[in-house]
Enzyme design. Structure first.
Site, mmCIF file in Angstrom:
data_model
loop_
_atom_site.group_PDB
_atom_site.id
_atom_site.type_symbol
_atom_site.label_atom_id
_atom_site.label_comp_id
_atom_site.label_asym_id
_atom_site.label_seq_id
_atom_site.Cartn_x
_atom_site.Cartn_y
_atom_site.Cartn_z
ATOM 1 N N ASP A 78 12.278 60.620 -123.083
ATOM 2 C CA ASP A 78 13.029 59.532 -122.475
ATOM 3 C C ASP A 78 13.178 58.438 -123.517
ATOM 4 O OD1 ASP A 78 13.494 58.856 -119.180
ATOM 5 O OD2 ASP A 78 13.802 57.247 -120.622
ATOM 6 N N LYS A 100 8.039 54.039 -119.935
ATOM 7 C CA LYS A 100 7.960 55.135 -118.959
ATOM 8 C C LYS A 100 7.227 56.331 -119.562
ATOM 9 C CE LYS A 100 11.632 55.976 -116.099
ATOM 10 N NZ LYS A 100 12.983 56.535 -115.817
ATOM 11 N N THR A 136 24.045 65.650 -111.546
ATOM 12 C CA THR A 136 25.224 65.766 -110.678
ATOM 13 C C THR A 136 26.387 65.071 -111.375
ATOM 14 O OG1 THR A 136 23.770 65.694 -108.775
ATOM 15 C CG2 THR A 136 26.106 65.242 -108.367
ATOM 16 N N LYS A 140 27.367 71.455 -106.268
ATOM 17 C CA LYS A 140 26.457 70.353 -105.961
ATOM 18 C C LYS A 140 27.143 69.260 -105.134
ATOM 19 C CE LYS A 140 23.173 67.477 -105.819
ATOM 20 N NZ LYS A 140 22.132 67.061 -106.713
ATOM 21 N N ASN A 182 26.517 68.120 -101.105
ATOM 22 C CA ASN A 182 26.217 66.763 -100.645
ATOM 23 C C ASN A 182 27.316 66.218 -99.738
ATOM 24 O OD1 ASN A 182 23.712 66.669 -101.725
ATOM 25 N ND2 ASN A 182 24.209 65.349 -103.447
ATOM 26 N N CYS A 200 21.763 59.546 -103.943
ATOM 27 C CA CYS A 200 22.659 60.698 -104.104
ATOM 28 C C CYS A 200 23.853 60.687 -103.158
ATOM 29 C CB CYS A 200 21.883 61.991 -103.925
ATOM 30 S SG CYS A 200 20.681 62.261 -105.230
ATOM 31 N N LYS A 215 14.612 56.736 -96.748
ATOM 32 C CA LYS A 215 14.155 57.759 -95.811
ATOM 33 C C LYS A 215 12.639 57.829 -95.910
ATOM 34 C CE LYS A 215 14.251 61.902 -98.680
ATOM 35 N NZ LYS A 215 14.739 63.263 -98.819
HETATM 36 C C1 UDX Z 1 20.033 64.655 -101.043
HETATM 37 C C2 UDX Z 1 20.269 66.173 -100.835
HETATM 38 O O1 UDX Z 1 19.647 66.624 -99.643
HETATM 39 C C3 UDX Z 1 19.727 66.934 -102.029
HETATM 40 O O2 UDX Z 1 19.985 68.332 -101.886
HETATM 41 C C4 UDX Z 1 20.364 66.420 -103.277
HETATM 42 O O3 UDX Z 1 19.872 67.077 -104.402
HETATM 43 C C5 UDX Z 1 20.136 64.907 -103.417
HETATM 44 O O4 UDX Z 1 20.609 64.258 -102.248
HETATM 45 P P1 UDX Z 1 17.952 63.016 -100.735
HETATM 46 O O5 UDX Z 1 18.825 61.929 -101.234
HETATM 47 O O6 UDX Z 1 16.562 63.144 -101.260
HETATM 48 O O7 UDX Z 1 18.633 64.442 -101.028
HETATM 49 O O8 UDX Z 1 17.864 62.826 -99.172
HETATM 50 P P2 UDX Z 1 18.181 63.655 -97.856
HETATM 51 O O9 UDX Z 1 16.941 64.220 -97.313
HETATM 52 O O10 UDX Z 1 19.326 64.553 -98.054
HETATM 53 O O11 UDX Z 1 18.601 62.447 -96.882
HETATM 54 C C6 UDX Z 1 19.742 61.632 -97.195
HETATM 55 C C7 UDX Z 1 19.943 60.540 -96.185
HETATM 56 O O12 UDX Z 1 20.450 61.074 -94.971
HETATM 57 C C8 UDX Z 1 18.700 59.752 -95.799
HETATM 58 O O13 UDX Z 1 19.027 58.368 -95.810
HETATM 59 C C9 UDX Z 1 18.376 60.226 -94.403
HETATM 60 O O14 UDX Z 1 17.730 59.238 -93.644
HETATM 61 C C10 UDX Z 1 19.764 60.523 -93.876
HETATM 62 N N1 UDX Z 1 19.798 61.517 -92.775
HETATM 63 C C11 UDX Z 1 19.399 62.790 -92.996
HETATM 64 C C12 UDX Z 1 20.277 61.154 -91.523
HETATM 65 O O15 UDX Z 1 20.665 59.995 -91.309
HETATM 66 N N2 UDX Z 1 20.330 62.081 -90.541
HETATM 67 C C13 UDX Z 1 19.945 63.350 -90.738
HETATM 68 O O16 UDX Z 1 20.032 64.154 -89.795
HETATM 69 C C14 UDX Z 1 19.449 63.732 -91.990
#
Ligand code: UDX
Length: 439
Positions: A32, A37, A124, A210, A214, A266, A329
């Protein structure tokens, strides 16, 4: 042959991939440009919260398979396979993704590539980036065609990053030669032996998988949240609607939880970058629906503020509001584009006295929003509250005792922003319980 791996970029993706590939038995050198870090990681101190990852990091530092550096020259001399794990954030004031970290990684690494190797992009990216980077690599690497590029998008979820990396549900690989495929089959041999499906394709398809994944997930969440809006208008219950839909196995219940919607590093930026790129390609019409997906998602936050204001009696002036959750989350300390913090900030801007509590993301939240107040626990944050908002569904909030919390607050009013609580229990304890999309 046991390939030696390097990781370029030690953020979420790079740190996780580094530790997990060392855990699989590879010798890994991770790079990095952020020296601070690197020294933290080398000391076994993980800068992010990710269940299970720190143990794996420490174990592989101790056994010597994992090392860190800030030197591109050292990385180039060491690695047979170089993974690019750099961030591609949204450009300020635009929808498009900023790929400059990837560009500069190739510019810094390529001039030192004097031995045969494979560069594997995991970030991504807007479709077309891989080909562009491959051309740049060909121009800059002294070894010429001996340094090749492959594209291998990562699907890991925060909170489950170790499991998703060690046991992915699929491997997607965009390659330009059989040699690249052969190398990657060896790198992922243990996963392939375990039966993980692999899709071998070209660069643009791999890049698109990807963002398409998403976009689909974001669409599914916004679909159920659009149903929540209709339920609110029709006095119906979106939680029961979602449950009923989930039994259709063509639909399924995952990513169908109605609530405050998606955030994080993401989903929001990826759908925006996807729209921007489709526009450049002249295919913008194909993705106009993602504008709606984004708009539905942002409207949930506005609706949450409205509902909180309604419970506060029409105005936040003189009102104490407790916000449970700051992470985007649960099981994460990530506050990037966090719906919970967004709501907290809006209420504070409208005159509410907001106290936030999050079991893990608290310090990140405090740094980003020192103007908000913070409590040392859910109960402390709820002292004297007129309204409590549950905005990130941490298990400890789901397990809260309505009586105990009720003793702390000034008035028993709660909005369940994630449809995570049992409404009957809370109402039975004398709480005025409201949720998004429910009567
Ligand atoms: C996401 C993708 O799942 C992953 O495959 C990709 O590589 C990166 O982006 P992440 O950002 O870690 O992963 O979170 P994810 O678990 O997908 O949740 C995304 C958001 O959706 C969260 O804010 C969560 O609270 C929200 N969510 C999820 C809902 O509001 N309702 C749902 O039913 C599921």
């Amino acid at each position: 042959m046991a390939y030696r791996l390097t990781m370029v970029g030690t953020g979420y993706l790079g740190a996780t991939t580094s530790a997990c590939m060392a855990e699989l038995g590879f010798e890994v050198l991770s790079l990095d440009v952020d020296a601070e870090k690197i020294s933290r990681l080398q000391a076994g101190d993980l800068p992010i919260y990710e269940p299970g990852l720190e143990e794996i990091l420490r174990r592989n530092l101790a056994n010597g398979r994992l090392r860190f550096t800030t030197s591109y020259e050292e990385a180039a001399a060491f690695g047979d396979v170089h993974f690019l794990c750099l961030g591609t954030p949204q450009k300020p004031g635009e929808y498009a993704a900023d790929v400059s970290y990837l560009e500069s990684a190739i510019e810094s690494l390529a001039p030192y590539l004097n031995r045969e190797c494979l560069i594997v992009g995991k970030s991504t990216v807007p479709v077309g980036t891989a080909q562009h980077l491959a051309d740049k690599l060909a121009r800059l690497a002294p070894i010429g065609s001996g340094a090749e590029l492959a594209w291998n998008p990562e699907f890991l979820r925060e909170g489950f990053a170790v499991k998703d990396t060690l046991h992915p549900d699929r491997i997607v690989l965009g390659v330009a030669s059989d040699r690249a495929e052969k190398i990657m089959r060896e790198v992922y041999a243990s996963m392939l032996e375990a039966g993980t499906p692999m899709v071998i394709t070209d660069y643009p398809t791999a890049e698109l998988v990807k963002v398409a994944a998403n976009a689909f997930l974001a669409t599914k969440i916004s679909f159920i949240n659009a149903m929540a809006e209709v339920c609110e208008a029709a006095h119906a219950d979106v939680k029961q609607l979602s449950l009923a839909l989930s039994f259709d196995d063509r639909i399924g219940g995952k990513f169908l939880n109605p609530g405050l919607g998606f955030g994080g590093g993401c989903l929001p930026k990826d759908i925006r970058a996807f729209m921007a790129r489709a526009g450049e390609l002249g295919a913008d019409q194909a993705l106009t629906f993602l504008r709606e997906v984004d708009a539905i998602n942002m409207r949930r936050r506005a609706r949450m503020v409205d509902l909180a204001r309604e419970l506060a009696g029409g105005s936040f002036q003189g009102c104490t509001v407790t916000v449970l959750g700051a992470a985007f989350k649960p099981n994460s300390d990530d506050i990037r584009d966090s719906p919970a913090l967004d709501v907290a900030v809006k209420i504070s801007q409208q005159g509410g006295q907001v106290t936030v509590y999050d079991p893990v993301a608290q310090e990140n939240a405090r740094r980003a929003h020192p103007e908000l107040s913070y409590g040392a626990s859910a109960l402390e944050a709820a002292q004297g509250a007129h309204v409590v908002l549950l905005l990130t569904e941490w298990q400890e909030f789901i397990d809260l005792d309505p009586e105990q919390l009720g003793a702390a607050v000034a008035t028993r009013k709660i909005v369940d922003g994630r449809n995570a609580l049992d409404s009957e229990t809370w109402r039975a304890a004398g709480w005025h319980y409201r949720a998004l999309g429910r009567p």
